[in-house]
Design a protein around this motif. Structure first.
Motif, PDB file in Angstrom:
ATOM      1  N   SER A   1       0.829  -1.206   0.000  1.00 50.50           N
ATOM      2  CA  SER A   1       0.000   0.000   0.000  1.00 50.50           C
ATOM      3  C   SER A   1       0.864   1.257   0.000  1.00 50.50           C
ATOM      4  O   SER A   1       0.443   2.298  -0.502  1.00 50.50           O
ATOM      5  N   LEU A   2       2.083   1.189   0.508  1.00 49.89           N
ATOM      6  CA  LEU A   2       2.979   2.349   0.425  1.00 49.89           C
ATOM      7  C   LEU A   2       3.425   2.590  -1.015  1.00 49.89           C
ATOM      8  O   LEU A   2       3.561   3.737  -1.450  1.00 49.89           O
ATOM      9  N   ILE A   3       3.677   1.523  -1.755  1.00 48.07           N
ATOM     10  CA  ILE A   3       4.191   1.686  -3.115  1.00 48.07           C
ATOM     11  C   ILE A   3       3.059   1.935  -4.118  1.00 48.07           C
ATOM     12  O   ILE A   3       3.141   2.824  -4.957  1.00 48.07           O
ATOM     13  N   ASP A   4       1.995   1.129  -4.004  1.00 50.93           N
ATOM     14  CA  ASP A   4       0.933   1.192  -5.018  1.00 50.93           C
ATOM     15  C   ASP A   4      -0.349   1.844  -4.514  1.00 50.93           C
ATOM     16  O   ASP A   4      -1.335   1.904  -5.244  1.00 50.93           O
ATOM     17  N   GLY A   5      -0.358   2.248  -3.267  1.00 54.59           N
ATOM     18  CA  GLY A   5      -1.590   2.799  -2.714  1.00 54.59           C
ATOM     19  C   GLY A   5      -2.404   1.716  -2.051  1.00 54.59           C
ATOM     20  O   GLY A   5      -2.346   0.552  -2.458  1.00 54.59           O
ATOM     21  N   PRO A   6      -3.198   2.093  -1.028  1.00 60.80           N
ATOM     22  CA  PRO A   6      -3.939   1.089  -0.252  1.00 60.80           C
ATOM     23  C   PRO A   6      -5.011   0.365  -1.065  1.00 60.80           C
ATOM     24  O   PRO A   6      -5.356  -0.773  -0.767  1.00 60.80           O
ATOM     25  N   ARG A   7      -5.528   1.026  -2.110  1.00 60.32           N
ATOM     26  CA  ARG A   7      -6.606   0.413  -2.910  1.00 60.32           C
ATOM     27  C   ARG A   7      -6.229  -0.948  -3.446  1.00 60.32           C
ATOM     28  O   ARG A   7      -6.990  -1.907  -3.364  1.00 60.32           O
ATOM     29  N   ILE A   8      -5.019  -0.994  -4.029  1.00 58.58           N
ATOM     30  CA  ILE A   8      -4.553  -2.228  -4.660  1.00 58.58           C
ATOM     31  C   ILE A   8      -4.533  -3.371  -3.659  1.00 58.58           C
ATOM     32  O   ILE A   8      -5.084  -4.450  -3.898  1.00 58.58           O
ATOM     33  N   VAL A   9      -3.908  -3.123  -2.503  1.00 54.74           N
ATOM     34  CA  VAL A   9      -3.741  -4.217  -1.555  1.00 54.74           C
ATOM     35  C   VAL A   9      -5.096  -4.622  -0.979  1.00 54.74           C
ATOM     36  O   VAL A   9      -5.352  -5.805  -0.741  1.00 54.74           O
ATOM     37  N   MET A  10      -5.986  -3.636  -0.777  1.00 48.55           N
ATOM     38  CA  MET A  10      -7.299  -3.969  -0.239  1.00 48.55           C
ATOM     39  C   MET A  10      -8.053  -4.886  -1.193  1.00 48.55           C
ATOM     40  O   MET A  10      -8.728  -5.820  -0.779  1.00 48.55           O
ATOM     41  N   SER A  11      -7.919  -4.617  -2.479  1.00 51.44           N
ATOM     42  CA  SER A  11      -8.649  -5.474  -3.410  1.00 51.44           C
ATOM     43  C   SER A  11      -7.960  -6.840  -3.541  1.00 51.44           C
ATOM     44  O   SER A  11      -8.619  -7.854  -3.742  1.00 51.44           O
ATOM     45  N   GLN A  12      -6.624  -6.858  -3.370  1.00 53.97           N
ATOM     46  CA  GLN A  12      -5.945  -8.158  -3.391  1.00 53.97           C
ATOM     47  C   GLN A  12      -6.376  -9.030  -2.218  1.00 53.97           C
ATOM     48  O   GLN A  12      -6.525 -10.240  -2.351  1.00 53.97           O
ATOM     49  N   LEU A  13      -6.573  -8.400  -1.067  1.00 57.81           N
ATOM     50  CA  LEU A  13      -6.924  -9.171   0.128  1.00 57.81           C
ATOM     51  C   LEU A  13      -8.305  -9.818   0.041  1.00 57.81           C
ATOM     52  O   LEU A  13      -8.610 -10.744   0.773  1.00 57.81           O
ATOM     53  N   LYS A  14      -9.149  -9.319  -0.868  1.00 57.04           N
ATOM     54  CA  LYS A  14     -10.475  -9.915  -1.017  1.00 57.04           C
ATOM     55  C   LYS A  14     -10.372 -11.363  -1.460  1.00 57.04           C
ATOM     56  O   LYS A  14     -11.182 -12.197  -1.093  1.00 57.04           O
ATOM     57  N   ASN A  15      -9.380 -11.645  -2.291  1.00 53.25           N
ATOM     58  CA  ASN A  15      -9.334 -12.958  -2.906  1.00 53.25           C
ATOM     59  C   ASN A  15      -8.055 -13.746  -2.627  1.00 53.25           C
ATOM     60  O   ASN A  15      -8.038 -14.961  -2.719  1.00 53.25           O
ATOM     61  N   LEU A  16      -6.989 -13.025  -2.245  1.00 52.69           N
ATOM     62  CA  LEU A  16      -5.686 -13.689  -2.101  1.00 52.69           C
ATOM     63  C   LEU A  16      -5.693 -14.846  -1.094  1.00 52.69           C
ATOM     64  O   LEU A  16      -5.126 -15.908  -1.383  1.00 52.69           O
ATOM     65  N   PRO A  17      -6.328 -14.688   0.095  1.00 49.86           N
ATOM     66  CA  PRO A  17      -6.311 -15.830   1.027  1.00 49.86           C
ATOM     67  C   PRO A  17      -6.951 -17.078   0.409  1.00 49.86           C
ATOM     68  O   PRO A  17      -6.370 -18.174   0.472  1.00 49.86           O
TER      69      PRO A  17
END
Lengths: 440, 184
Positions: A38-54
């Motif tokens: 989220s520091l590099i790409d912004g929090p949006r990216i990681v938040m959407s990754q967390l929806k499905n990554l687990p």
């Protein structure tokens, strides 16, 4: 504005700091990975990754072999296979000087053939073999050292939990990796036996001869160990022969071990419950670390850290062999601090690009196998080296009257034999590669 | 804390809560274990059937992927409550009990925070999956079906983190009355 590489380095430092203050490695990786992305790409990216990554991480089919092999090993530990193996080893080798220790090594190797974990092998075999070794007046350091070292065979002989995880990280075929591990694993058994033979020669009285067994006992003990060979043959042989994929093979293994245990009335329902809980604990922590690794590797590759490590080492003027030796040395140091799985998962994403970019005269596929087996051996050494050496702790908890220092002393000859074996594996890639080549 | 609680019926129920919170993750992990056993039987049966009659169970691949993911989620709270997640203790072994309890508290806070974060995101993930309905290739089971058990698991992970956190606070308090001079 910070550069990405600076963020990556700071992230690694933060993660190590968390690990040092005892935050579980998995949580530290998830936290730092998510924060870094989220520091590099912004929090949006990681938040959407967390929806499905687990879900997508946990539903990796190749990984599904892991909980099944863990369950198989947990059931095997409770169904008396270790006793059968030790009895057979004793019947074959017991009359030699140091024979009971050699029998222990053989039994550990046999148990490793149905169990993919070092700690389970060490504790299961320890319960069976330690009382016998002590009864025959073996030197305490030889007894505990043999068991701590023998326990590593759980991982060195396929199936192997560490190899499954390595295969997932590096995206290579588990079947060929298991094939590559077999010869080096048998070599380890052989080297440990030779080590014991030399040890009892140099220190007479440390490993007295056992009584020779009757032909009748020899036959009975050998027959008693057939189920182990049969299970290994069906599970691992079936994988090598391409009869089925590793996951169904492991499932068949679970079924066979349970059938054998229930058939001989050695297993009761309570054992199944305990095995399931053990599997939950082991598989749960490994999968959680892998989820952390997925996030951390996105963060690291966005920050360019592995690329920077590779560039630095490639530009350092060191020869490929020197770089490999350096990496082995780093693994040995890391092995003093953390367990083998965490180590493989943390370090491989950094070191593999370095190795892949160098010329060792092997194809990429062969390089993955060769480097994987070498990594396996060196991370397993961490289990028997001070100060953490988990196997040593386990054996010591079984033999409370033997000081920890004695066990570490007893392990040293085996450590030396492992260094010889790693050197051989580095010098002769054909040792791990022969079986996979022959099978394909 | 125990002394200012109301006595009687209410407090008995209240007192049972911690043991329930401890038992929950274990029972939940065993349910996941049963799922795993079912998958073992199915995939072993399918492989044998394929070997003997060239007739595997077509959905075994998809069901194993899906089912193992569900089982693993159910294991996570049990890992937290039994301290199954590996840590590196070597650097802090010589520290006092109070420092260790503080570190344990930090770990529990991290676990609780991650449980909340993952719960929220996977909840949204489930809604996405329900909206753009995605089903398995071999059998018409929608993928969102993995998410409800996963969400229960994450909620239990939060509970488990509270329990380990409460244990850590208990460790801090136990130390508090006898404050050693070195700590002052």
């Amino acid at each position: 504005m910070l550069s990405n590489i600076a963020i990556g380095t700071a992230g690694l430092a933060a993660m190590l700091a968390l690990i040092v203050v005892r935050v579980p490695i998995a949580y530290a990786m998830i936290l730092v990975g998510a924060a870094g992305i989220s520091l590099i790409d912004g929090p949006r990216i990681v938040m959407s990754q967390l929806k499905n990554l687990p879900y997508s991480t946990f539903s990796n089919y190749d990984l599904s072999v892991l909980p099944m092999f863990v369950l198989m090993g947990a059931l095997a530990s409770r169904s008396g296979l270790s006793r059968d193996l030790f009895r057979a080893g004793n019947a074959w080798l017991g009359r030699l000087r140091g024979g009971l220790a050699m029998a222990t090594v053989v039994a550990c190797g046999g148990f490793g053939a149905v169990c993919g974990s070092s700690l389970a092998t060490a504790s299961t075999m320890g319960q069976v073999a330690l009382p016998e070794l002590r009864r025959l007046n073996y030197a305490p350091s030889l007894a505990t050292g043999t068991l701590a070292a023998g326990g590593t065979l759980g991982i060195l002989v396929p199936p192997s939990v560490v190899l499954i995880v390595y295969a997932i990280i590096i995206e290579t075929n588990i079947v060929t990796l298991f094939a590559a591990a077999l010869l080096p694993g048998l070599l380890a058994v052989l080297f440990f036996i030779v080590t014991i033979a030399i040890y009892v020669r140099l220190r007479p009285g440390s490993g007295p001869r056992g009584e020779a067994v009757s032909p009748h006992e020899l036959r009975a003990a050998t027959i008693g160990v057939l189920p182990v060979f049969l299970i290994f043959g069906i599970v691992i042989g079936g994988i090598y022969g391409g009869l089925y994929n590793p996951t169904p093979a492991a499932a068949i293994g679970v079924f066979l071990v349970a059938l054998h245990g229930f058939g001989l009335r050695r297993l009761v329902l309570r054992d199944v419950v305990d095995s399931l809980l053990e599997t939950a604990r082991t598989a749960g922590f490994i999968y959680l670390i892998l989820l952390g690794a997925a996030l951390l590797s996105i963060f690291m590759s966005r920050a360019g850290v592995p690329q920077a490590v590779a560039e630095f080492l490639h530009g350092s003027g060191l020869s490929p062999l020197m770089i490999l030796v350096l990496i082995i040395a780093i693994y040995l140091v890391l092995g003093c601090l953390m367990d083998s799985l965490s180590m493989i998962i943390l370090a491989t994403p950094f070191f593999w690009p370095v190795i892949a970019g160098l010329d060792y005269g092997l194809s990429v596929d062969d390089l993955k196998l060769w480097y994987g087996i070498i990594t396996l051996v060196v991370v397993e050494l961490g289990l028997i080296t001070p100060p953490v050496g988990l196997n040593v702790f386990i054996i010591n908890s079984l033999a409370r009257d033997v000081p920890m220092r004695e066990t570490f002393k007893g392990v040293m000859p085996f450590f030396a034999s492992e260094i010889v074996r790693v050197t051989l594996l580095v010098a002769f890639p054909a040792i791990p590669l022969a079986l996979p080549h022959w099978l394909s | 804390m125990a002394e200012d609680r109301p006595s009687g019926h209410e407090s008995a129920a209240w007192a049972r809560l911690p043991s329930l919170a401890r038992a929950g993750p274990k029972v939940w992990a065993l349910i996941g274990g049963i799922v795993l056993v079912a998958l073992v039987l199915m995939t072993a049966g399918s492989a044998v059937s394929n070997l003997l009659f060239h007739r595997p169970y077509v959905a075994d691949y998809d069901l194993v992927k899906h089912g193992v993911a569900i089982a693993i989620f159910t294991f996570l709270p049990y890992c937290e409550i039994t301290h199954g997640n590996v840590t590196v203790d070597i650097f802090t072994e010589r520290m006092g009990d109070r420092a260790k309890a503080l570190m344990a508290l930090l770990s529990s806070l991290v676990a609780a925070g991650l449980a909340v974060l993952l719960f929220r995101q996977m909840w949204l993930g489930m809604l996405d999956y329900m909206e753009y309905r995605e089903v398995m290739i071999s059998i018409p089971i929608p993928l969102w079906t993995a998410f409800p058990p996963a969400l229960v698991s994450l909620a239990l992970l939060f509970v488990a983190a509270l329990v380990t956190g409460a244990d850590a606070i208990g460790g801090l308090r136990a130390e508090a009355p006898g404050l050693r001079p070195t700590l002052g």
